[in-house]
Design an enzyme around this catalytic site. Sequence first.
Site, mmCIF file in Angstrom:
data_model
loop_
_atom_site.group_PDB
_atom_site.id
_atom_site.type_symbol
_atom_site.label_atom_id
_atom_site.label_comp_id
_atom_site.label_asym_id
_atom_site.label_seq_id
_atom_site.Cartn_x
_atom_site.Cartn_y
_atom_site.Cartn_z
ATOM 1 C CG ASP A 194 -3.312 -3.039 -7.105
ATOM 2 O OD1 ASP A 194 -3.974 -2.039 -6.777
ATOM 3 O OD2 ASP A 194 -2.517 -3.615 -6.350
ATOM 4 C CG HIS A 223 -0.828 1.064 -4.463
ATOM 5 N ND1 HIS A 223 -0.712 0.851 -5.804
ATOM 6 C CD2 HIS A 223 -1.322 -0.091 -3.939
ATOM 7 C CE1 HIS A 223 -1.106 -0.390 -6.086
ATOM 8 N NE2 HIS A 223 -1.475 -0.990 -4.963
ATOM 9 C CD GLU A 265 -2.887 -0.929 -0.084
ATOM 10 O OE1 GLU A 265 -3.104 0.179 -0.616
ATOM 11 O OE2 GLU A 265 -3.296 -1.993 -0.570
HETATM 12 ZN ZN ZN Z 1 -2.503 -2.784 -4.605
#
Ligand code: ZN
Length: 371
Positions: free
Chosen positions: A169, A78, A75
């Site tokens: 994703d 991201h 995470e």
């Molecule tokens: Zn992800």
Amino acid sequence: MKTSIKIGKLYGVPVRLHFTLIFVVALIAWSVGSNVFLIAEMLGIPDPNIAPGFESYILGVVVAVGLFVSVFIHEMAHSIVSIKSGFKVDEISLWLFGGVSKMEEMPTDPNLEIKISAVGPLSSIGLGVLAFVGGMLINQSIVVFILFYLSFINFFLAGFNLIPAFPMDGGRILRAILAKKYTYVKATKTAATIGKVFAVIFGIVGLFVNIFLILIAFFIYMAASQESESVLVKHMLSKVSVGDVMAKEVKTIGPETSLEDFLKMVTTHQHTGFPVVKGDKIIGIMTLKDAKKVSEQDIYITRVGDIMETDIVCLSPDDDASKAWDSMMKRGFGRFPVLKNGELVGIVTRSDIMQSFKIQTEMESLKQNDI
Ligand code: ZN
């Protein structure tokens, strides 16, 4: 009720742990702890050198925590790329199904969306390789067990997240690829439909394999519907300006207005709220909802200034109507004063926005355009 606790900040992003995490860590710790030898065999460690019982459950806790650290790094990857690309990340929360990065808005540029979406699975692959190489280099069998397990988990995380089930994703990458060819709305609709199909497949597989998968399927289905709906609404509303949808005649009240007079105005004007003005400045909005906070015996002594909402969002007539929609969704506002050069020129309400969305949708279907 507070369901999560903030454990700190990284790159300015608050990191929160949801209470459901305790159950998952316990569940994983228990299932790993009670199947240590089976897992060790699957990982290719014939003699894991672990005592059954307490020791194996401790090992379970270690890998469960390791799993969430892996999810957290995924995470974080991201978030860091999002922040570096100029997007605001509200928070990262770790919960029942792993991690979620809450972003203020999603990039509509396909290349950027691919970059932000791909970096999570890529970092999981990186971690998987690191843990695997580490495991190969070390002789201590318990550490090898932990590293190989985490390596497997990270490869699994990468693989699972790359399934093109929007809004996972892989689904976001799919939407971005589609958006290069079609419009953003059409790309989102298609990706969301594919996401829903995957959700149904997950649900059916989950019936036979794992109940957890059914829950994940449910969340993917809901999130896909919600996000495609929101993209559609925003697209429709971006075609109209606040000036187009606002009511130009605005009745205002002062902070000294009594609650009794306010209630009379609601009846005579058939509006559930009015901007509150002092001098020529807007200082708040008074709605029926605020009035409900007052007990019956206080109605005659309460003034609007005591109970009005002071946290307000003002718009400009040139703003997109989608800006009003955003504030409605994110902050729950239902009424926006419209100012031009500091002067009150209109008001936009939730129903104005919904009405405008309805009209735009009808117009769109009249035109039969490919959106
Ligand atoms: Zn992800």
